[in-house]
Write a protein that holds these residues in place. Structure first.
Motif, PDB file in Angstrom:
ATOM      1  N   LEU A 125       0.654  -1.477  -0.063  1.00  0.00           N
ATOM      2  CA  LEU A 125      -0.058   0.042   0.446  1.00  0.00           C
ATOM      3  C   LEU A 125       0.618   0.644  -0.461  1.00  0.00           C
ATOM      4  O   LEU A 125       0.536   2.515  -0.496  1.00  0.00           O
ATOM      5  N   ASP A 126       1.764   0.683   0.527  1.00  0.00           N
ATOM      6  CA  ASP A 126       3.281   2.240   0.155  1.00  0.00           C
ATOM      7  C   ASP A 126       3.169   2.894  -1.007  1.00  0.00           C
ATOM      8  O   ASP A 126       3.173   3.620  -1.100  1.00  0.00           O
ATOM      9  N   LYS A 127       3.249   1.778  -1.852  1.00  0.00           N
ATOM     10  CA  LYS A 127       3.383   2.034  -3.415  1.00  0.00           C
ATOM     11  C   LYS A 127       1.640   2.070  -3.785  1.00  0.00           C
ATOM     12  O   LYS A 127       1.718   2.402  -5.938  1.00  0.00           O
ATOM     13  N   ALA A 128       0.739   2.739  -3.398  1.00  0.00           N
ATOM     14  CA  ALA A 128      -0.521   3.095  -4.051  1.00  0.00           C
ATOM     15  C   ALA A 128      -0.591   4.203  -4.868  1.00  0.00           C
ATOM     16  O   ALA A 128      -1.016   3.646  -5.773  1.00  0.00           O
ATOM     17  N   GLY A 129       0.166   4.893  -5.104  1.00  0.00           N
ATOM     18  CA  GLY A 129       0.359   5.947  -6.234  1.00  0.00           C
ATOM     19  C   GLY A 129       0.954   5.263  -6.795  1.00  0.00           C
ATOM     20  O   GLY A 129       0.776   6.080  -8.097  1.00  0.00           O
ATOM     21  N   ASP A 130       1.536   4.825  -6.831  1.00  0.00           N
ATOM     22  CA  ASP A 130       2.633   4.621  -8.525  1.00  0.00           C
ATOM     23  C   ASP A 130       1.318   3.203  -9.186  1.00  0.00           C
ATOM     24  O   ASP A 130       1.598   3.260 -10.449  1.00  0.00           O
ATOM     25  N   ILE A 131       0.363   2.880  -8.800  1.00  0.00           N
ATOM     26  CA  ILE A 131      -0.413   2.186  -9.744  1.00  0.00           C
ATOM     27  C   ILE A 131      -1.193   2.684 -10.612  1.00  0.00           C
ATOM     28  O   ILE A 131      -1.796   3.689 -10.594  1.00  0.00           O
ATOM     29  N   GLY A 132      -1.173   2.015 -12.334  1.00  0.00           N
ATOM     30  CA  GLY A 132      -1.434   3.346 -12.785  1.00  0.00           C
ATOM     31  C   GLY A 132      -3.019   3.262 -13.291  1.00  0.00           C
ATOM     32  O   GLY A 132      -3.755   4.021 -13.945  1.00  0.00           O
ATOM     33  N   ASP A 133      -3.814   1.960 -12.860  1.00  0.00           N
ATOM     34  CA  ASP A 133      -4.385   2.038 -12.489  1.00  0.00           C
ATOM     35  C   ASP A 133      -5.926   3.382 -11.812  1.00  0.00           C
ATOM     36  O   ASP A 133      -5.767   3.347 -10.435  1.00  0.00           O
ATOM     37  N   ALA A 134      -6.123   4.098 -12.919  1.00  0.00           N
ATOM     38  CA  ALA A 134      -6.793   5.183 -11.497  1.00  0.00           C
ATOM     39  C   ALA A 134      -8.049   4.664 -10.069  1.00  0.00           C
ATOM     40  O   ALA A 134      -7.892   5.231  -9.063  1.00  0.00           O
ATOM     41  N   GLU A 135      -9.068   4.211 -10.968  1.00  0.00           N
ATOM     42  CA  GLU A 135      -9.916   3.259 -10.070  1.00  0.00           C
ATOM     43  C   GLU A 135      -9.153   2.944  -8.956  1.00  0.00           C
ATOM     44  O   GLU A 135      -9.830   2.698  -7.561  1.00  0.00           O
ATOM     45  N   LEU A 136      -8.697   2.172  -9.198  1.00  0.00           N
ATOM     46  CA  LEU A 136      -7.502   1.077  -8.296  1.00  0.00           C
ATOM     47  C   LEU A 136      -7.330   1.391  -7.341  1.00  0.00           C
ATOM     48  O   LEU A 136      -6.488   2.174  -5.953  1.00  0.00           O
ATOM     49  N   ARG A 137      -6.038   2.867  -8.239  1.00  0.00           N
ATOM     50  CA  ARG A 137      -4.527   3.661  -7.238  1.00  0.00           C
ATOM     51  C   ARG A 137      -6.193   4.640  -6.314  1.00  0.00           C
ATOM     52  O   ARG A 137      -5.551   4.659  -4.742  1.00  0.00           O
ATOM     53  N   GLU A 138      -7.097   5.256  -6.320  1.00  0.00           N
ATOM     54  CA  GLU A 138      -8.220   6.112  -5.598  1.00  0.00           C
ATOM     55  C   GLU A 138      -8.427   4.934  -4.286  1.00  0.00           C
ATOM     56  O   GLU A 138      -8.359   5.688  -3.455  1.00  0.00           O
ATOM     57  N   ALA A 139      -8.444   3.761  -4.770  1.00  0.00           N
ATOM     58  CA  ALA A 139      -9.098   2.861  -3.657  1.00  0.00           C
ATOM     59  C   ALA A 139      -8.034   2.959  -3.069  1.00  0.00           C
ATOM     60  O   ALA A 139      -8.217   2.788  -1.147  1.00  0.00           O
ATOM     61  N   LEU A 140      -7.385   2.567  -3.086  1.00  0.00           N
ATOM     62  CA  LEU A 140      -5.731   1.422  -2.422  1.00  0.00           C
ATOM     63  C   LEU A 140      -5.282   2.903  -1.854  1.00  0.00           C
ATOM     64  O   LEU A 140      -4.590   2.238  -0.800  1.00  0.00           O
ATOM     65  N   ILE A 141      -5.559   4.186  -2.319  1.00  0.00           N
ATOM     66  CA  ILE A 141      -5.075   5.091  -1.272  1.00  0.00           C
ATOM     67  C   ILE A 141      -5.887   5.736  -0.163  1.00  0.00           C
ATOM     68  O   ILE A 141      -4.718   6.035   0.879  1.00  0.00           O
ATOM     69  N   GLU A 142      -6.627   5.513  -0.283  1.00  0.00           N
ATOM     70  CA  GLU A 142      -7.611   5.784   0.619  1.00  0.00           C
ATOM     71  C   GLU A 142      -8.090   5.145   1.940  1.00  0.00           C
ATOM     72  O   GLU A 142      -8.031   4.890   3.300  1.00  0.00           O
ATOM     73  N   VAL A 143      -7.267   2.934   1.297  1.00  0.00           N
ATOM     74  CA  VAL A 143      -7.083   2.023   2.098  1.00  0.00           C
ATOM     75  C   VAL A 143      -6.578   2.343   3.438  1.00  0.00           C
ATOM     76  O   VAL A 143      -6.174   3.127   3.911  1.00  0.00           O
ATOM     77  N   ARG A 144      -5.044   2.680   2.202  1.00  0.00           N
ATOM     78  CA  ARG A 144      -3.943   3.403   2.710  1.00  0.00           C
ATOM     79  C   ARG A 144      -4.489   4.508   4.331  1.00  0.00           C
ATOM     80  O   ARG A 144      -3.787   4.754   5.390  1.00  0.00           O
ATOM     81  N   ASP A 145      -4.823   5.664   3.605  1.00  0.00           N
ATOM     82  CA  ASP A 145      -4.374   7.108   3.973  1.00  0.00           C
ATOM     83  C   ASP A 145      -5.554   6.673   5.149  1.00  0.00           C
ATOM     84  O   ASP A 145      -5.407   7.495   6.544  1.00  0.00           O
ATOM     85  N   GLY A 146      -6.767   5.858   5.145  1.00  0.00           N
ATOM     86  CA  GLY A 146      -7.604   5.920   6.354  1.00  0.00           C
ATOM     87  C   GLY A 146      -6.941   4.826   7.232  1.00  0.00           C
ATOM     88  O   GLY A 146      -7.560   5.146   8.359  1.00  0.00           O
ATOM     89  N   GLY A 147      -5.914   4.392   7.432  1.00  0.00           N
ATOM     90  CA  GLY A 147      -4.996   3.694   8.347  1.00  0.00           C
ATOM     91  C   GLY A 147      -5.191   1.872   8.427  1.00  0.00           C
ATOM     92  O   GLY A 147      -5.959   1.783   9.349  1.00  0.00           O
ATOM     93  N   TYR A 148      -5.817   1.340   6.813  1.00  0.00           N
ATOM     94  CA  TYR A 148      -6.506   0.244   7.006  1.00  0.00           C
ATOM     95  C   TYR A 148      -5.738  -0.605   5.931  1.00  0.00           C
ATOM     96  O   TYR A 148      -4.639  -0.284   6.066  1.00  0.00           O
ATOM     97  N   ARG A 149      -6.267  -1.837   6.447  1.00  0.00           N
ATOM     98  CA  ARG A 149      -5.432  -2.890   5.204  1.00  0.00           C
ATOM     99  C   ARG A 149      -6.291  -3.684   4.833  1.00  0.00           C
ATOM    100  O   ARG A 149      -7.105  -3.469   5.801  1.00  0.00           O
ATOM    101  N   LEU A 150      -5.676  -4.226   4.053  1.00  0.00           N
ATOM    102  CA  LEU A 150      -7.145  -5.710   2.764  1.00  0.00           C
ATOM    103  C   LEU A 150      -6.710  -6.564   3.653  1.00  0.00           C
ATOM    104  O   LEU A 150      -5.173  -7.174   3.826  1.00  0.00           O
ATOM    105  N   ASP A 151      -8.063  -7.208   3.849  1.00  0.00           N
ATOM    106  CA  ASP A 151      -8.074  -8.925   3.948  1.00  0.00           C
ATOM    107  C   ASP A 151      -8.615  -9.083   3.051  1.00  0.00           C
ATOM    108  O   ASP A 151      -9.221  -8.437   2.203  1.00  0.00           O
ATOM    109  N   THR A 152      -9.051 -10.648   3.109  1.00  0.00           N
ATOM    110  CA  THR A 152      -9.483 -12.217   2.361  1.00  0.00           C
ATOM    111  C   THR A 152     -10.165 -12.997   3.475  1.00  0.00           C
ATOM    112  O   THR A 152      -9.598 -13.394   3.578  1.00  0.00           O
TER     113      THR A 152
END
Length: 310
Positions: A125-152
């Protein structure tokens, strides 16, 4: 699949600073938890300005968790221990409040597919800003900056509060909040169950429950006690029942799991733990039953979960 959404705190955020002063670092008579290290000393007035600005931000309508976390990171080392505690409490409340909306946003089929492809290759997530896909980049930056992590779980990807990010501040806050951070970071680092199965060992399950019980004994008047009690209740259910796909007793022959029996024996009767004492009683009963489930064993575990969870 419908994801379960965590309950969130509905306290007024501006008033949270007053609440934090009730954190009971010395609540447990005769117990002296490891004391957090003193907060850094700063020039007069800086801490007051920091907490005033944070209070104003916290009371702002629609403030996001990401905003509070950024302000917390920038100023928490300039305030007192109680104020630092209040800052984290307010940030956590905002994270809980924002979580359902973020879960819903990530649940879309398109984003789930994109996240899945990235998750399988390892998400940083620290590299979320480097993701090319705009939708995915925005979503993962929101996850990171909101203090979350991803689980499955069950084929879905979802955000959880990353309590591990608060570990860096545990030495700046009250003892009960530091202990709470320790407990919750373990949970966010690795959930105990997924897809109706236990994903940690029985020994680890019991260790976590004993730590939760110790928190409730040591900090019984802490504002965090309610959350820990709820967590502890979940672990009691796991310990005495298992999970649908990892039952304590096999479905076919009703025999107790060998791994669980070993873990029970290691913890039974240790220290001044009520849970450990009840495990010792349980093993004694099970020994007379050939470690098989019957009506008496069923009644014992039902009563144990009820008594220990009170």
């Amino acid at each position: 699949m419908k994801m379960n959404k965590k309950q969130f705190v509905t306290a007024a955020i501006i008033g949270v600073f007053a609440l934090s002063t009730a954190a009971c670092s010395g609540a447990a008579a005769g117990r002296t938890p490891a004391a957090p290290q003193p907060a850094a000393q700063v020039e007069d007035g800086k801490g007051a300005a920091t907490i005033a600005a944070y209070n104003t931000l916290a009371g702002k309508r629609g403030v996001r968790a990401a905003e509070l976390l950024a302000a917390l990171d920038a100023g928490i080392r300039t305030v007192s221990r109680n104020e630092a505690t209040a800052m984290i409490v307010a940030a956590e409340a905002a994270q809980k409040r924002d979580l359902p909306g973020l879960e819903e946003k990530l649940a879309g089929e398109g984003l789930q597919r994109k996240i899945g492809e990235l998750y399988r290759n390892g998400i940083d997530l620290d590299k979320a800003g480097d993701i090319g896909d705009a939708e995915l980049r925005e979503a993962l930056i929101e996850v990171r900056d909101g203090g979350y992590r991803l689980d499955t779980a069950e084929g879905m990807y979802f955000p959880v509060i990353d309590y591990g990010r608060y570990r860096q501040y545990r030495g700046l806050v009250t003892a009960d909040l530091a202990a709470y951070i320790d407990l919750m970071a373990v949970e966010s680092d690795r959930a105990p169950a997924k897809d109706a199965a236990l994903v940690i060992g029985w020994d680890e399950m019991i260790r976590r429950a004993l730590a939760q019980e110790n928190f409730l004994r040591t900090f019984e008047d802490s504002p965090r006690a309610r959350d820990v009690k709820s967590l502890y209740g979940r672990y009691l259910s796991f310990i005495f029942y298992g999970a649908n796909n990892t039952p304590l007793f096999a479905y076919d022959n009703k025999t107790m799991s060998a791994e669980a029996r070993t873990a029970y024996a290691a913890a039974a009767g240790t220290g001044d733990s009520r849970l450990a004492a009840r495990l010792k009683e349980y093993l004694g009963l099970l020994a007379t039953k050939g470690y098989r489930l019957d009506a008496e064993v069923e009644e014992f575990r039902k009563q144990a979960v009820s008594d220990l969870g009170d």
